[in-house]
Every structure is written in structure tokens, then in C-alpha cells.
Design a protein around this motif. Structure first.
Motif, mmCIF file in Angstrom:
data_model
loop_
_atom_site.group_PDB
_atom_site.id
_atom_site.type_symbol
_atom_site.label_atom_id
_atom_site.label_comp_id
_atom_site.label_asym_id
_atom_site.label_seq_id
_atom_site.Cartn_x
_atom_site.Cartn_y
_atom_site.Cartn_z
ATOM 1 N N THR A 45 -7.121 47.265 -21.259
ATOM 2 C CA THR A 45 -7.376 48.396 -22.146
ATOM 3 C C THR A 45 -6.291 49.436 -21.934
ATOM 4 N N GLU A 46 -6.052 50.266 -22.932
ATOM 5 C CA GLU A 46 -4.981 51.257 -22.831
ATOM 6 C C GLU A 46 -5.477 52.537 -22.168
ATOM 7 N N ASP A 95 -5.234 58.807 -20.863
ATOM 8 C CA ASP A 95 -6.306 59.079 -19.897
ATOM 9 C C ASP A 95 -5.678 59.695 -18.651
ATOM 10 N N THR A 109 -17.925 50.823 -23.359
ATOM 11 C CA THR A 109 -17.101 51.166 -24.521
ATOM 12 C C THR A 109 -16.259 50.002 -25.022
ATOM 13 N N PRO A 120 -12.611 47.540 -24.663
ATOM 14 C CA PRO A 120 -11.199 47.893 -24.657
ATOM 15 C C PRO A 120 -10.849 48.861 -25.784
ATOM 16 N N ARG A 121 -9.888 49.743 -25.504
ATOM 17 C CA ARG A 121 -9.408 50.697 -26.500
ATOM 18 C C ARG A 121 -7.887 50.714 -26.493
ATOM 19 N N PHE A 122 -7.312 50.941 -27.675
ATOM 20 C CA PHE A 122 -5.858 51.008 -27.810
ATOM 21 C C PHE A 122 -5.514 52.125 -28.781
ATOM 22 N N THR A 166 -4.185 54.081 -31.828
ATOM 23 C CA THR A 166 -4.100 53.611 -33.213
ATOM 24 C C THR A 166 -3.052 54.354 -34.034
#
Length: 211
Positions: free
Chosen positions: A161-162, A166, A193, A195-197, A199
Motif C-alpha cells: 500500500t502507498e 502518511d 481499509t 491498500p490505498r494508492f 490517485t
């Protein structure tokens, strides 16, 4: 100063790594031990000592002990001033220091991180994989940097995850509050939550994605 036309601004993206890509790790990475004279609200003043060609370190030793064990191999030191990270862009100005002076500052400054840095070339990008020691073990963070905004990135499979924006994962954040103190909390957060990247930097080419 950068010669890319962006002055002292650096462009990078960072990712939490859950599975260490051992097949990419160098046999003799670079040891980095750095202290922070200031680390607040994204602003930081850092002094770094590094030693090339280190075969390994005790990941459970504290940061200062890691430095003391490899003093004879220290071959580069610098002081760096940083501004807050904004979507992968951060002000960063660096000047080389005499190792004899820099090591003494690293010893005396209150907040430190230590890590082994591995370098790998993947596709069109150069990556570094940082394996942290001391209070931040067993954290692994992968980072890619370019001469301009890191857009349309091909994200390697080992990037879980990115964490670019953070602040907890910035080195100055890790120096003040080591990963070991909140690793369990972080894993629960990631499970909740997913993984997040980012956008806003073009299209992220993720593993398993078909065009």
C-alpha cells in the motif's frame, strides 16, 4: 540543487512492503544512520552518516549501536533540510559534511533511524528498498524517485500500500515514534481499509491489472 529544472524539490513515492522481495536484495547494501535536529509538522533538519558495502547488521540493535559497529566503513555524510511532503513533492536541500563532524552530531541528536538500503532497477524506474533496524524493525519501505513528478507509475507486486503522504512513515516521523510502537495498530488499520494508492498522479499500473 537539482539539475532537472525544479531546483531543490524532490519527487518520490513510498510504499509499505509486507513481503520482503529477497530476490532483489543486494548482498552488500548501504547502511544509513541518521539523526534529526528538528522534526515537526513536516519540516526537518537531518544529519546522515552512511557506509557502503555492508554485509549485514543486527536488526535488534539500537540505532546508535549499529552506527558504532560500522564507524570504520562510513564513507559519506550530509546535512539535509526538508519541507513538508505534498502529493509526492518535497523541498530538500543537502550539503556534504566531514564525517568526523557528522558522526558526532548523529551521536548527540535525540531522534534516530537506522536502515539497510538496497537499490534495484525495475522497468523504467530506480527503486530503493529500506530495511529498518532498531525500534523500527521489521519495517520495510520501498521508494521510487524521479527528476519530476512520479506519474503513471508501474507499482511492483511487493508494494502492499502507498504511504507517500502518511507522515508516520516519513523517516523523521519514524525517528520520533518508531514503527515498533504502533505496528499492531497499523496492521489492523490496513486490514480495515485495504491498500490505498495516490490517485492524483496519473494512472497507477497495479499488479494483476490488465490494460
Amino acid at each position: 540543487m537539482s539539475d532537472t529544472g525544479y531546483g531543490d524539490f524532490e519527487f518520490e513515492r513510498r510504499f509499505f512492503v509486507d513481503r520482503l522481495p529477497t530476490e532483489l536484495l543486494e548482498e552488500t547494501p548501504t547502511l544509513i544512520v541518521q539523526s534529526y535536529l528538528l522534526a515537526e509538522d513536516g519540516f526537518a533538519v537531518r544529519v546522515r552518516a552512511q557506509a557502503s558495502g555492508i554485509e549485514g547488521i543486527d536488526p535488534h540493535a539500537d540505532e546508535l549501536a549499529v552506527l558504532e559497529a560500522h564507524l570504520d566503513a562510513v564513507d559519506f555524510c550530509a546535512i539535509t533540510v526538508k519541507g513538508p511532503m505534498v502529493e509526492g513533492t518535497r523541498y530538500e536541500a543537502e550539503r556534504e559534511l566531514d564525517p568526523l563532524v557528522a558522526v558526532e552530531i548523529v551521536r548527540r541528536a535525540p531522534a534516530r533511524v537506522a536502515k539497510l538500503r538496497h537499490s534495484a532497477w525495475l522497468g523504467a524506474d530506480g527503486w530503493v528498498i529500506d530495511v529498518f533496524a532498531g525500534g523500527n524493525a521489521p519495517l520495510v519501505v520501498a521508494e521510487v524517485e524521479r527528476g519530476g513528478p512520479v506519474t503513471d507509475l508501474v507499482v511492483p507486486e511487493f508494494c502492499t500500500t502507498e504511504v507517500t503522504t502518511d507522515a508516520r512513515f516519513a523517516n523523521d516521523g519514524l525517528a520520533r515514534r518508531p514503527f515498533g510502537e504502533w505496528a499492531r495498530e497499523w496492521r489492523a488499520e490496513l486490514l480495515a481499509t485495504g491498500p490505498r494508492f495516490l490517485t492524483g498522479l496519473g494512472h497507477n499500473h497495479l499488479p494483476g491489472e490488465t490494460d
